[in-house]
Design an enzyme around this catalytic site. Structure first.
Site, mmCIF file in Angstrom:
data_model
loop_
_atom_site.group_PDB
_atom_site.id
_atom_site.type_symbol
_atom_site.label_atom_id
_atom_site.label_comp_id
_atom_site.label_asym_id
_atom_site.label_seq_id
_atom_site.Cartn_x
_atom_site.Cartn_y
_atom_site.Cartn_z
ATOM 1 N N TYR A 27 -0.148 -0.518 -5.647
ATOM 2 C CA TYR A 27 -0.201 -1.879 -5.122
ATOM 3 C C TYR A 27 0.007 -2.888 -6.249
ATOM 4 O O TYR A 27 0.801 -3.831 -6.118
ATOM 5 C CB TYR A 27 -1.537 -2.113 -4.416
ATOM 6 C CG TYR A 27 -1.717 -3.518 -3.892
ATOM 7 C CD1 TYR A 27 -0.979 -3.969 -2.801
ATOM 8 C CD2 TYR A 27 -2.595 -4.401 -4.505
ATOM 9 C CE1 TYR A 27 -1.126 -5.269 -2.326
ATOM 10 C CE2 TYR A 27 -2.745 -5.698 -4.035
ATOM 11 C CZ TYR A 27 -2.011 -6.124 -2.947
ATOM 12 O OH TYR A 27 -2.143 -7.411 -2.487
ATOM 13 N N GLU A 49 -5.782 -11.218 4.197
ATOM 14 C CA GLU A 49 -6.632 -11.935 3.243
ATOM 15 C C GLU A 49 -7.868 -12.497 3.951
ATOM 16 O O GLU A 49 -8.966 -12.506 3.390
ATOM 17 C CB GLU A 49 -5.848 -13.059 2.553
ATOM 18 C CG GLU A 49 -4.748 -12.590 1.623
ATOM 19 C CD GLU A 49 -5.225 -11.817 0.401
ATOM 20 O OE1 GLU A 49 -6.440 -11.804 0.114
ATOM 21 O OE2 GLU A 49 -4.378 -11.203 -0.274
ATOM 22 N N TRP A 57 -10.901 -5.949 -1.741
ATOM 23 C CA TRP A 57 -9.536 -5.772 -1.253
ATOM 24 C C TRP A 57 -9.232 -4.299 -0.984
ATOM 25 O O TRP A 57 -8.466 -3.975 -0.082
ATOM 26 C CB TRP A 57 -8.531 -6.364 -2.240
ATOM 27 C CG TRP A 57 -7.112 -6.128 -1.819
ATOM 28 C CD1 TRP A 57 -6.181 -5.362 -2.462
ATOM 29 C CD2 TRP A 57 -6.463 -6.637 -0.647
ATOM 30 N NE1 TRP A 57 -4.996 -5.368 -1.762
ATOM 31 C CE2 TRP A 57 -5.138 -6.147 -0.644
ATOM 32 C CE3 TRP A 57 -6.868 -7.460 0.404
ATOM 33 C CZ2 TRP A 57 -4.226 -6.449 0.361
ATOM 34 C CZ3 TRP A 57 -5.955 -7.754 1.408
ATOM 35 C CH2 TRP A 57 -4.651 -7.257 1.387
#
Length: 198
Positions: A27, A49, A57
């Site tokens: 990522y 988000e 995350w």
């Protein structure tokens, strides 16, 4: 986590967070900070988000495929048509974050965005990208802000247009993830990849 870039398994320097979990390496190297365009693509990032708010995350990243399945790849036109039955299906789906306020905000935001002309979400979000020439590369994680004037203004603009569950911190995370800013550390191997990808 306040330090500078650290070597990964291949010896190349990366942002410390990019090595904190296996899923983060790809990522960090291939997605984060690279330009994202397109209304549906930005809607997905905006939604994820928001779902991340209050969580790590990595929690979202590990469920991203399930989110995409549950929300029909975050196609705005499709999500805007979701019914109360769809909402209950989502709230019962163990593959996503079953937070009622976040689910309801996602559906409401899709309905708002479905009425926007094509390309308007992309144009609005990218209009808040700061001038890269005025942003020196951060040397350590401590140099990376959580909120900026631009993210505060972006959140305000989105809220004014009827979008929910978007504040300055979430807006800045979106800006980082979608390449409006390059917050890879100065010594990070991925620094500058955003400009090469655009």
């Amino acid at each position: 986590m306040t330090g500078g870039a650290v070597p990964g398994p291949d010896g190349k320097l990366r942002c410390p967070w990019g090595l904190s979990a296996d899923e983060y390496v790809t990522y960090h190297d291939e997605e984060w900070g690279r330009p994202v365009h397109g209304d549906d693509a930005l809607f997905e990032r905006l939604c994820l988000e928001a779902f991340q708010s209050g969580l790590s995350w990595i929690t979202i990243l590990r469920r991203r495929d399930s989110f995409r399945t549950a929300f029909e790849d975050f196609k705005i036109a499709s999500v805007a048509e979701f019914t109360d039955a769809d909402k209950e299906r989502l709230l019962a789906d163990p593959g996503i974050i079953r937070n009622r306020a976040k689910v309801e905000a996602t559906l409401a935001n899709a309905r708002v965005l479905a009425d926007w002309p094509a390309g308007e979400l992309d144009t609005l979000i990218w209009s808040y990208a700061p001038d890269a020439a005025n942003r020196p590369a951060p040397r350590t994680i401590a140099d990376v802000p959580a909120v900026t004037d631009e993210s505060t203004a972006l959140a305000k603009a989105l809220k004014k247009r009827g979008l929910r569950f978007i504040g300055p911190t979430t807006a800045y995370a979106l800006m980082q993830a979608c390449g409006l800013v390059d917050d890879h550390l100065g010594d990070c191997v991925a620094r500058g990849a955003a400009s090469l990808a655009s």
